[in-house]
Design a protein around this motif. Sequence first.
Motif, PDB file in Angstrom:
ATOM      1  N   ILE A  68     -33.126 -19.237 -19.592  1.00 47.67           N
ATOM      2  CA  ILE A  68     -33.994 -20.385 -19.818  1.00 47.67           C
ATOM      3  C   ILE A  68     -34.815 -20.615 -18.558  1.00 47.67           C
ATOM      4  N   GLY A  70     -39.296 -21.429 -17.116  1.00 46.92           N
ATOM      5  CA  GLY A  70     -40.581 -21.998 -17.513  1.00 46.92           C
ATOM      6  C   GLY A  70     -41.614 -20.961 -17.880  1.00 46.92           C
ATOM      7  N   PHE A  72     -42.168 -16.277 -17.888  1.00 48.02           N
ATOM      8  CA  PHE A  72     -41.718 -14.938 -17.514  1.00 48.02           C
ATOM      9  C   PHE A  72     -42.955 -14.072 -17.331  1.00 48.02           C
ATOM     10  N   LYS A  77     -40.746  -9.728 -18.828  1.00 43.19           N
ATOM     11  CA  LYS A  77     -40.697  -9.869 -20.280  1.00 43.19           C
ATOM     12  C   LYS A  77     -40.361  -8.543 -20.954  1.00 43.19           C
ATOM     13  N   GLU A  81     -36.916  -7.834 -22.877  1.00 36.23           N
ATOM     14  CA  GLU A  81     -37.041  -7.540 -24.300  1.00 36.23           C
ATOM     15  C   GLU A  81     -36.320  -6.233 -24.641  1.00 36.23           C
ATOM     16  N   GLN A  86     -32.323 -12.677 -24.519  1.00 35.89           N
ATOM     17  CA  GLN A  86     -33.137 -13.727 -25.124  1.00 35.89           C
ATOM     18  C   GLN A  86     -33.865 -14.534 -24.053  1.00 35.89           C
ATOM     19  N   MET A  87     -35.171 -14.710 -24.234  1.00 33.92           N
ATOM     20  CA  MET A  87     -35.957 -15.505 -23.289  1.00 33.92           C
ATOM     21  C   MET A  87     -36.292 -16.847 -23.925  1.00 33.92           C
ATOM     22  N   VAL A  88     -36.102 -17.896 -23.137  1.00 40.82           N
ATOM     23  CA  VAL A  88     -36.379 -19.244 -23.634  1.00 40.82           C
ATOM     24  C   VAL A  88     -37.294 -19.939 -22.634  1.00 40.82           C
ATOM     25  N   ILE A  89     -38.366 -20.520 -23.119  1.00 37.24           N
ATOM     26  CA  ILE A  89     -39.305 -21.219 -22.249  1.00 37.24           C
ATOM     27  C   ILE A  89     -39.287 -22.711 -22.555  1.00 37.24           C
ATOM     28  N   LEU A  90     -39.037 -23.495 -21.506  1.00 34.33           N
ATOM     29  CA  LEU A  90     -39.095 -24.954 -21.636  1.00 34.33           C
ATOM     30  C   LEU A  90     -40.180 -25.449 -20.694  1.00 34.33           C
TER      31      LEU A  90
END
Lengths: 106, 134
Positions: A68, A70, A72, A77, A81, A86-90
Amino acid sequence: MSKTVITSSGNTLTSKFDKRFGRAEFFCLLDEATGQTSFIANEFKDANHGAGTKAAEFMVEQQVNKIISGDFGPKAKELLEKFDVQMVILQEELTIQAIVDRISKK
Amino acid sequence: MARRISPRKVVAPPSFIGFKPYGVITENTDSVELLYEEYEALKLADYDIMNHQEASKLMGISRPTFARIYESARRKIALALVEAREIKTSYGNAWMEKNWFVCNDCLARFTIPKNITARTCPVCHSFNIALLNV
Ligand SMILES: [Zn+2]
């Protein structure tokens, strides 16, 4: 077994979420099954180039399942991948604790 | 325990959210939920005119699984036509390469690697997720 990393600006749960991935100050490691957290300093944050790639490689080595952050970079990436991380952007301003709470509230 | 469903590869999601009948004599408010993989199966077999063997390979599933999904798609379309029901598309068990999702509840954006079967938000666990790049 779910190993989650949250990029953090400090090494405590009250620290602010760091929106940088490769140049984050710390990585908060969260075991989603037990809720246990630990912090590791990002040794690549001052790298001249490829901080994102190095951090991504480190995540793969550590067998992290979810990150997690902000943002990548394109190289990070691609690597994440490829290794099914798993990539999570907040984009919110949050503390690490707030993010941990959100994940734990099943 | 729920059976583990293998992800079905969908090349392109449907270009619509739903279909609505018009000029209906008796309105039926129940809609039909068409899954992405059902749409893809129907498209491959009846639009791209591919045989089941080729189509199942493309979707990364076995031939019997493909046949089941295809059958389900046809029945749903028939049901929608005959009973003048609305068709709504739904994400189902599809996965798409290089695609990003958004959680409509917490606004997290995320990928779903192929080793993850859950179709939920990785932060708040909401089921209310959508493809970002439709
Ligand atoms: Zn969410």
